[in-house]
Design a protein around this motif. Structure first.
Motif, PDB file in Angstrom:
ATOM      1  N   GLY A   1      -3.712  -0.445  -8.784  1.00  0.00           N
ATOM      2  CA  GLY A   1      -4.071  -0.083  -7.426  1.00  0.00           C
ATOM      3  C   GLY A   1      -5.553   0.176  -7.246  1.00  0.00           C
ATOM      4  O   GLY A   1      -6.279   0.456  -8.201  1.00  0.00           O
ATOM      5  N   THR A   2      -5.994   0.048  -6.004  1.00  0.00           N
ATOM      6  CA  THR A   2      -7.365   0.381  -5.642  1.00  0.00           C
ATOM      7  C   THR A   2      -7.327   1.222  -4.373  1.00  0.00           C
ATOM      8  O   THR A   2      -6.608   0.901  -3.428  1.00  0.00           O
ATOM      9  CB  THR A   2      -8.223  -0.891  -5.471  1.00  0.00           C
ATOM     10  OG1 THR A   2      -9.592  -0.517  -5.259  1.00  0.00           O
ATOM     11  CG2 THR A   2      -7.749  -1.780  -4.334  1.00  0.00           C
ATOM     12  N   GLN A   3      -8.096   2.280  -4.349  1.00  0.00           N
ATOM     13  CA  GLN A   3      -8.024   3.263  -3.275  1.00  0.00           C
ATOM     14  C   GLN A   3      -8.923   2.865  -2.105  1.00  0.00           C
ATOM     15  O   GLN A   3     -10.096   2.535  -2.296  1.00  0.00           O
ATOM     16  CB  GLN A   3      -8.460   4.634  -3.793  1.00  0.00           C
ATOM     17  CG  GLN A   3      -8.489   5.726  -2.727  1.00  0.00           C
ATOM     18  CD  GLN A   3      -7.095   6.116  -2.258  1.00  0.00           C
ATOM     19  OE1 GLN A   3      -6.185   6.246  -3.067  1.00  0.00           O
ATOM     20  NE2 GLN A   3      -6.933   6.305  -0.964  1.00  0.00           N
TER      21      GLN A   3
ATOM     22  N   THR B   1      -3.578   3.673  -1.307  1.00  0.00           N
ATOM     23  CA  THR B   1      -3.834   2.894  -2.514  1.00  0.00           C
ATOM     24  C   THR B   1      -3.167   1.541  -2.318  1.00  0.00           C
ATOM     25  O   THR B   1      -1.988   1.479  -1.949  1.00  0.00           O
ATOM     26  CB  THR B   1      -3.279   3.596  -3.757  1.00  0.00           C
ATOM     27  OG1 THR B   1      -3.903   4.874  -3.876  1.00  0.00           O
ATOM     28  CG2 THR B   1      -3.560   2.775  -5.001  1.00  0.00           C
TER      29      THR B   1
ATOM     30  N   ARG C   1       0.840  -1.187   0.000  1.00  0.00           N
ATOM     31  CA  ARG C   1       0.000   0.000   0.000  1.00  0.00           C
ATOM     32  C   ARG C   1       0.881   1.245   0.000  1.00  0.00           C
ATOM     33  O   ARG C   1       2.029   1.212   0.436  1.00  0.00           O
ATOM     34  CB  ARG C   1      -0.939   0.022   1.201  1.00  0.00           C
ATOM     35  CG  ARG C   1      -0.247   0.110   2.559  1.00  0.00           C
ATOM     36  CD  ARG C   1      -1.272  -0.016   3.678  1.00  0.00           C
ATOM     37  NE  ARG C   1      -0.643   0.053   5.000  1.00  0.00           N
ATOM     38  CZ  ARG C   1      -1.305  -0.137   6.130  1.00  0.00           C
ATOM     39  NH1 ARG C   1      -2.612  -0.420   6.113  1.00  0.00           N
ATOM     40  NH2 ARG C   1      -0.672  -0.047   7.294  1.00  0.00           N
TER      41      ARG C   1
END
Length: 116
Positions: free
Chosen positions: A109-111, A93, A38
């Motif tokens: 990535g994913t927030q 992220t 992250r």
């Protein structure tokens, strides 16, 4: 061509849960350990968790130990991380990562946002 696609991020309140997924393709998923990292705004990317090829062993960064669970489904070539009791400092992220020798592969990535 290796592809890693993260999903499942969002906005949650402190104490809530999220489950992130990383759908992979372009390589033999079951042959590699996988990792989650992250990156918070203005910070360096940091290790979160790792899982072996078969899923029989895991490693966690100290601040997520006991709250996050990394898992995988080799039949679906998908990596997961279940995140419970989220803290505001978990806002970042989140990326899945594959290492093939000296080369690392990353998704977009994913927030995850944790805020009341």
């Amino acid at each position: 061509q290796v592809q890693l696609v993260e999903s499942g991020g969002g906005l949650v309140q402190p104490g809530e849960s999220l489950k992130l997924s990383c759908l992979t393709s372009g390589f033999t998923f079951s042959s590699y350990p996988m990792r989650w990292y992250r990156q918070a705004s203005g910070q360096e990317r940091e290790f979160v968790a790792q899982i072996t090829r078969t899923g029989d062993d895991t490693i966690y960064e100290d601040s997520v130990l006991g709250r996050f669970t990394i898992s995988r489904d080799n039949t679906k070539s998908t990596l997961y991380v279940q995140m419970r009791n989220l803290h505001p400092e978990d806002k970042a992220t989140y990326y899945c990562e594959l290492s093939q020798g000296a080369q690392g592969h990353w998704g977009q990535g994913t927030q995850v946002t944790v805020s009341s």
